[in-house]
Scaffold this active site. Structure first.
Site, PDB file in Angstrom:
ATOM      1  N   VAL A  23       0.577  -1.041  -0.026  1.00 31.50           N
ATOM      2  CA  VAL A  23       0.394   0.187  -0.144  1.00 31.50           C
ATOM      3  C   VAL A  23       1.275   1.449   0.144  1.00 31.50           C
ATOM      4  O   VAL A  23       0.079   1.919  -0.454  1.00 31.50           O
ATOM      5  CB  VAL A  23      -0.344   0.031   1.624  1.00 31.50           C
ATOM      6  CG1 VAL A  23      -1.828   1.847   1.118  1.00 31.50           C
ATOM      7  CG2 VAL A  23      -1.810  -1.669   0.971  1.00 31.50           C
ATOM      8  N   GLU A  24       1.875   1.364   0.675  1.00 28.89           N
ATOM      9  CA  GLU A  24       3.105   2.223   1.008  1.00 28.89           C
ATOM     10  C   GLU A  24       3.164   2.476  -0.342  1.00 28.89           C
ATOM     11  O   GLU A  24       3.607   3.642  -0.751  1.00 28.89           O
ATOM     12  CB  GLU A  24       3.711   2.409   2.121  1.00 28.89           C
ATOM     13  CG  GLU A  24       2.925   2.246   3.405  1.00 28.89           C
ATOM     14  CD  GLU A  24       2.100   3.827   4.412  1.00 28.89           C
ATOM     15  OE1 GLU A  24       2.232   4.381   3.703  1.00 28.89           O
ATOM     16  OE2 GLU A  24       1.502   3.824   5.107  1.00 28.89           O
ATOM     17  N   SER A  25       3.638   1.352  -0.912  1.00 24.43           N
ATOM     18  CA  SER A  25       5.091   2.001  -1.069  1.00 24.43           C
ATOM     19  C   SER A  25       5.782   1.031  -2.606  1.00 24.43           C
ATOM     20  O   SER A  25       6.745   0.599  -3.166  1.00 24.43           O
ATOM     21  CB  SER A  25       6.632   2.519  -0.897  1.00 24.43           C
ATOM     22  OG  SER A  25       7.119   1.181  -0.757  1.00 24.43           O
TER      23      SER A  25
END
Length: 398
Positions: free
Chosen positions: A133-135
């Site tokens: 989700v983040e990166s």
């Protein structure tokens, strides 16, 4: 009421009681809005549960099937849930199934490392999806507004969790240091939100105090990304949970989304290695560990231009070559010489002890000495929410 009408009414009641409770789609239940039991005093440590019998994990994860199966074993039901937000994110992630599978295969080594760390800390499997989700598990990722690393931490949050940031070194870009800090934070949220992973994810995204304030202002401690609970948070925070639910569903039921996950893919696992003082660059370390220099730099972008300056953290991730495994086990150091004593270790009458230094965490100390984290908790009367202070002495051996 006449006898015949009374008999008819009783028959209808009995018939209704025998009818099954049918869901519109038994494979996709509603997301439960689970009330969260918030710790009454965040400063009061929870009494840790009795230490479980030590579990001997299998060989390091080195196939896609092991990554997926061990992550899924830690998912919480229900995994695939109803709702427009969850459907939208499943469609967005899996809109191009071949591309999704290809990206997943590329991140398997880092994903395997995080899954093993999550198992070691007994955290929910959904958190292995947070770096997607983040990166998309990019250690060098820089986001809008300044968050960095595969866990996308802003500088102030990173420093608050013990990550070193200085000229020539940014610990947010270290998969070792950032994973330690992210999972330390999630362990704190675990104690605060009684293990409810969706509240923990909201806290990771928005900060625990925003979630606690939303509980207080709404008078409702139920949590649901799909139903937008608790009220008063941003759509970004609600969608954070919806994304995690969506990804978990894709890994749990790939065939429902025309996905073919790379279960048969094999890869070289990653190991955590501490570089001795004599190593001043990642290229030098790569040569001594028998790994590709460009691969080591890509895995550890925290060191600017691959230079390992004096005084910065020296734990790196490296492909598990024979020399790297020996270095991880402490048989030899990264220079190929017999291992030197662990930094900060002394021997007391009852065994090894460790004097806490700035930036130390219990998880890092446990990894450094090769002992279970729960054992350090029990030996020292600590919990995942305890705060270490420089000069504090931690017992390593019983």
């Amino acid at each position: 009421m006449k006898p015949d009408r009374l008999a008819l009414a009783l028959a209808l009641v009995l018939l209704a009681a025998c009818q099954p409770n049918v869901r519109p789609d038994p494979l996709e239940p509603e997301e439960p809005a689970t009330p969260v039991k918030v710790a009454p005093d965040a400063a009061t440590p929870r009494t840790p549960p009795p230490a479980p019998a030590e579990v001997v994990l299998p060989d390091p994860i080195d196939t896609g099937a092991e990554v997926f199966d061990r992550m899924r074993a830690r998912f919480s039901a229900p995994i695939c849930v109803k709702g427009e937000h969850n459907r939208a994110w499943r469609k967005r992630y899996a809109g191009h199934p071949a591309s999704f599978a290809r990206h997943v295969e590329q991140i398997l080594p880092l994903m395997g490392y995080v899954v093993e760390e999550i198992e070691r800390r007994d955290l929910p499997g959904e958190f292995a999806l947070l770096p997607i989700v983040e990166s998309w598990y990019r250690p060098a990722a820089i986001g809008p507004g300044g968050p960095a690393g595969m866990w996308q931490m802003i500088a102030s949050t990173a420093r608050n969790h013990g990550i070193r940031i200085q000229p020539g070194y940014d610990g947010r870009l270290s998969p070792v240091e950032s994973t330690d800090a992210a999972l330390d934070y999630l362990e704190t949220l675990d104690g605060l939100f009684d293990g409810e992973w969706r509240a923990m994810a909201m806290g990771y995204n928005a900060g625990e105090y925003r979630i606690l304030r939303a509980f207080r202002n709404s008078g409702d401690q139920r949590v649901s990304g799909e139903s937008r609970l608790p009220r008063g948070l941003s759509n970004t925070t609600y969608d954070y949970v919806a994304k995690l639910h969506a990804l978990a569903c894709l890994f749990e039921k790939p065939e429902r989304h025309n996905l073919v996950l790379p279960r048969e893919a094999r890869f070289t696992p990653l190991v955590r290695v501490s570089l001795p003082a004599g190593v001043a660059s990642l290229d030098q370390a790569a040569m001594r560990l028998g790994v590709d220099a460009s691969a080591l730099r890509t895995l550890n972008p925290a060191y600017r231009q691959g230079r390992v300056a004096a005084g910065v953290p020296r734990d790196v991730l490296a492909p598990a070559t024979a020399l790297a495994r020996l270095a991880q086990a402490g048989t030899v150091d990264a220079g190929g010489d017999p291992a030197s004593p662990e930094t900060g270790a002394t021997h007391g009458d009852a065994g090894r002890v460790h004097e806490v230094r700035r930036g130390d965490t219990l998880s890092r100390i446990a990894a450094r000495y090769g002992v279970p984290l729960r054992e350090l908790f029990d030996l020292n009367g600590l919990t995942g929410r305890s705060i270490l202070r420089p000069g504090q002495v931690i017992r390593i051996d019983p």
